[in-house]
Design an enzyme around this catalytic site. Structure first.
Site, PDB file in Angstrom:
ATOM      1  N   LYS A  49       0.840  -1.216   0.000  1.00 24.87           N
ATOM      2  CA  LYS A  49       0.000   0.000   0.000  1.00 24.87           C
ATOM      3  C   LYS A  49       0.874   1.264   0.000  1.00 24.87           C
ATOM      4  CE  LYS A  49      -3.039   3.088   0.546  1.00 24.87           C
ATOM      5  NZ  LYS A  49      -4.172   3.424  -0.303  1.00 24.87           N
TER       6      LYS A  49
ATOM      7  N   CYS B 158      -3.648  11.036   1.591  1.00 21.43           N
ATOM      8  CA  CYS B 158      -2.850   9.815   1.452  1.00 21.43           C
ATOM      9  C   CYS B 158      -1.467  10.053   0.881  1.00 21.43           C
ATOM     10  CB  CYS B 158      -3.595   8.839   0.559  1.00 21.43           C
ATOM     11  SG  CYS B 158      -5.170   8.387   1.267  1.00 21.43           S
TER      12      CYS B 158
HETATM   13  N1  SAJ Z   1      -1.307  15.237  -8.770  1.00 23.26           N
HETATM   14  C1  SAJ Z   1      -0.362  15.943  -9.518  1.00 23.26           C
HETATM   15  N2  SAJ Z   1       0.004  15.436 -10.742  1.00 23.26           N
HETATM   16  C2  SAJ Z   1      -0.514  14.266 -11.234  1.00 23.26           C
HETATM   17  C3  SAJ Z   1      -1.458  13.551 -10.467  1.00 23.26           C
HETATM   18  C4  SAJ Z   1      -1.828  14.065  -9.229  1.00 23.26           C
HETATM   19  O1  SAJ Z   1       0.129  17.006  -9.120  1.00 23.26           O
HETATM   20  O2  SAJ Z   1      -0.131  13.880 -12.358  1.00 23.26           O
HETATM   21  C5  SAJ Z   1      -1.708  15.746  -7.448  1.00 23.26           C
HETATM   22  C6  SAJ Z   1      -3.222  16.003  -7.329  1.00 23.26           C
HETATM   23  O3  SAJ Z   1      -3.548  17.274  -7.813  1.00 23.26           O
HETATM   24  C7  SAJ Z   1      -3.433  15.867  -5.831  1.00 23.26           C
HETATM   25  C8  SAJ Z   1      -2.429  14.790  -5.422  1.00 23.26           C
HETATM   26  O4  SAJ Z   1      -1.476  14.723  -6.491  1.00 23.26           O
HETATM   27  O5  SAJ Z   1      -3.108  17.063  -5.155  1.00 23.26           O
HETATM   28  C9  SAJ Z   1      -3.005  13.412  -5.179  1.00 23.26           C
HETATM   29  O6  SAJ Z   1      -4.029  13.104  -6.121  1.00 23.26           O
HETATM   30  P1  SAJ Z   1      -4.176  11.673  -6.794  1.00 23.26           P
HETATM   31  O7  SAJ Z   1      -5.321  11.706  -7.731  1.00 23.26           O
HETATM   32  O8  SAJ Z   1      -2.856  11.258  -7.333  1.00 23.26           O
HETATM   33  O9  SAJ Z   1      -4.436  10.665  -5.585  1.00 23.26           O
HETATM   34  P2  SAJ Z   1      -5.490  10.601  -4.351  1.00 23.26           P
HETATM   35  O10 SAJ Z   1      -4.793  11.097  -3.124  1.00 23.26           O
HETATM   36  O11 SAJ Z   1      -6.788  11.219  -4.684  1.00 23.26           O
HETATM   37  O12 SAJ Z   1      -5.684   9.000  -4.223  1.00 23.26           O
HETATM   38  C10 SAJ Z   1      -4.537   8.168  -4.046  1.00 23.26           C
HETATM   39  C11 SAJ Z   1      -4.662   6.980  -5.040  1.00 23.26           C
HETATM   40  N3  SAJ Z   1      -3.392   6.260  -5.081  1.00 23.26           N
HETATM   41  C12 SAJ Z   1      -2.820   5.885  -6.265  1.00 23.26           C
HETATM   42  O13 SAJ Z   1      -3.286   6.171  -7.342  1.00 23.26           O
HETATM   43  C13 SAJ Z   1      -1.570   5.089  -6.182  1.00 23.26           C
HETATM   44  C14 SAJ Z   1      -5.793   6.053  -4.581  1.00 23.26           C
HETATM   45  O14 SAJ Z   1      -5.857   4.900  -5.401  1.00 23.26           O
HETATM   46  C15 SAJ Z   1      -5.570   5.642  -3.114  1.00 23.26           C
HETATM   47  O15 SAJ Z   1      -6.603   4.775  -2.646  1.00 23.26           O
HETATM   48  C16 SAJ Z   1      -5.588   6.909  -2.288  1.00 23.26           C
HETATM   49  O16 SAJ Z   1      -4.474   7.725  -2.702  1.00 23.26           O
HETATM   50  C17 SAJ Z   1      -5.469   6.500  -0.841  1.00 23.26           C
HETATM   51  O17 SAJ Z   1      -6.485   6.581  -0.122  1.00 23.26           O
HETATM   52  O18 SAJ Z   1      -4.395   6.016  -0.433  1.00 23.26           O
END
Ligand code: SAJ
Length: 422
Positions: free
Chosen positions: A203, A257
């Site tokens: 995880k 997360c």
């Molecule tokens: N972000 C970027 N660039 C990107 C992608 C995201 O700057 O290319 C930023 C987003 O704007 C945001 C942050 O990263 O601020 C996180 O967003 P996210 O969509 O990457 O992830 P979360 O936090 O919404 O969800 C993640 C997911 N983990 C993965 O994809 C590996 C989800 O599957 C998990 O269940 C979740 O964390 C969790 O609860 O752990």
């Protein structure tokens, strides 16, 4: 059908409890927050997530979902409480341990306890097991114990709850088998059995993978700005390589997360997790870089009127936890700017056009769909200075420039590329 108690009715526990009830299990949702319990009993929730309302209503109407604030006996306990970090970046396991203590008061022979919360490696077989064993029962001998981490993506949570593959980390094989049976009742993805500590690390690896890759994109955005290159074009071109897929640069990494979980790895092996800690520092430095971009465009932040677009942690999700936008807004205000913060989901009124009246700059912090429909012409007429800073690389730069805007894009240099050494 088993009787299942879900401990913690937040983003993960609440949909999981509702899903299990809708599949005919006898579910008891346990939470310390009386309002959450009352709302869920009535089939309501204030968590904004597509399709969640319908699921919660169906679960309440099914008669299979009951909720309360005190622990009750059940065959299966699923613990899904939050695990934030403390000021020193170490894991705060207070809620997990409190949940375990309440489960221990009603645990009986033959029960299964599943931890879904994200935790540092070793928590399930270590401190969690020890607290559960204060019941006088022994893990493996008297009750079964697993770590089955949640992996759902906010914004697509209900679909992913059903279709994602699940890691099933049992204390022993019997625990894995029993846990697989619980998830089989609603998961269409694969159920991948392993041991509890591996599941904990898996995880953390998933979210760390994403964090490190976003940091790489952010670092290239900074490098591109220095070199006079457009990082967005470079990333698009690199993506044409069959084995290269970049993440998007942005104003930082938010949510409950991804900015948190890598620290659990650092805590477990601080001398080894160098890349992981550096990635955290790169991503945490992005809000300050955005403030620098805004300051450079305006010359002076003191007295400037700035309209920020987006306060949530990512696009089209109504959740502000650890939002980088909050850091940017705070720093702009701290440096003397008047910030009018808009969010298309949380605070759509007054409209952007109204807020922009007399403003010096717009700063796009979250790429909510609604912001793609902004009309540069209407805004140009109202603003004092026509400046827009795009931290997500999502705006049609030419359309804005055509309306007289100075468009500053994170990762795009304001200076043309020059040969090295000149
Ligand atoms: N972000 C970027 N660039 C990107 C992608 C995201 O700057 O290319 C930023 C987003 O704007 C945001 C942050 O990263 O601020 C996180 O967003 P996210 O969509 O990457 O992830 P979360 O936090 O919404 O969800 C993640 C997911 N983990 C993965 O994809 C590996 C989800 O599957 C998990 O269940 C979740 O964390 C969790 O609860 O752990």
């Amino acid at each position: 059908m088993a009787s299942i108690s879900v401990v913690g009715l937040g983003y993960v526990g609440l949909p999981t409890a509702s899903m299990l009830a809708s599949r005919g299990h006898d579910v008891y949702g346990l939470d310390t927050n009386e309002r959450t319990v009352r709302e869920l009993s009535e089939g309501r929730t204030d968590i904004r997530e597509p399709e969640l309302d319908t699921l919660v209503q169906a679960a309440a109407a099914s008669g299979h979902l009951h909720c309360g604030t005190t622990a009750r006996p059940a065959d299966v306990f699923i613990i899904a409480v939050g695990t934030p970090i403390q000021a020193d970046h170490s894991a705060d396991l207070g809620a997990v341990m409190a949940a375990a203590r309440s489960v221990a008061t009603v645990l009986k022979r033959g029960d299964l306890v599943i931890l879904e919360s994200t935790v540092p490696p070793g928590t399930t077989v270590g401190p969690l097991r020890e607290i559960l064993e204060t019941s006088g029962l022994r893990a493996g001998r008297d009750f079964r114990l697993s770590h089955c981490p949640e992996r759902v993506l906010p914004g697509n949570l209900i679909l992913e709850l059903v279709t994602n593959d699940r890691i099933i980390g049992g204390f022993d094989e019997a625990s894995s088998r029993a846990s697989s049976e619980v998830y089989r009742s609603f998961v269409t993805g694969k159920l991948l059995e392993t041991d509890a500590t591996t599941a904990e690390l898996v995880k953390l690896m998933e979210n760390t993978f994403r964090d490190v890759n976003i940091a790489l994109a952010n670092e290239f955005a900074l490098i591109a700005e220095r070199l006079g290159i457009d990082a967005w074009e470079a990333i698009r071109l690199a993506g044409h390589h069959p084995r290269v897929k970049f993440m998007s640069p942005g104003p930082g990494v938010g949510g409950h997360c991804i900015p948190v979980d890598p620290w659990f790895v650092v805590e477990a092996a601080p001398d080894l997790a160098k890349l992981i800690a550096t990635a955290r520092a790169v991503n945490d430095g992005m809000p300050a870089h955005v403030v620098q971009l805004v300051r450079a465009a305006l010359t002076d932040l003191a007295g400037a009127i700035i309209v920020t677009l987006g306060t949530t942690y990512k696009a089209d999700v109504a959740d502000t936890r650890e939002s980088p936008a909050a850091h940017v807004i705070h720093a702009l205000r701290h440096q003397g700017a008047t910030v009018r913060a808009h969010d298309a989901l949380l605070s759509p009124e007054p409209a952007v056009e109204e807020l922009a009246s007399g403003a010096d700059a717009l700063v796009l912090l979250v790429d909510h769909k609604a912001y793609r429909q902004l009309d540069p012409q209407a805004l140009a007429r109202r603003m004092h200075q026509r400046i827009i800073v795009d931290t997500r690389g999502k705006l049609d730069r030419e359309a804005w420039r055509a309306r007289g805007f100075e468009v500053i894009v994170l990762g795009e240099s304001r200076h043309p590329a020059r040969p090295v050494g000149q």
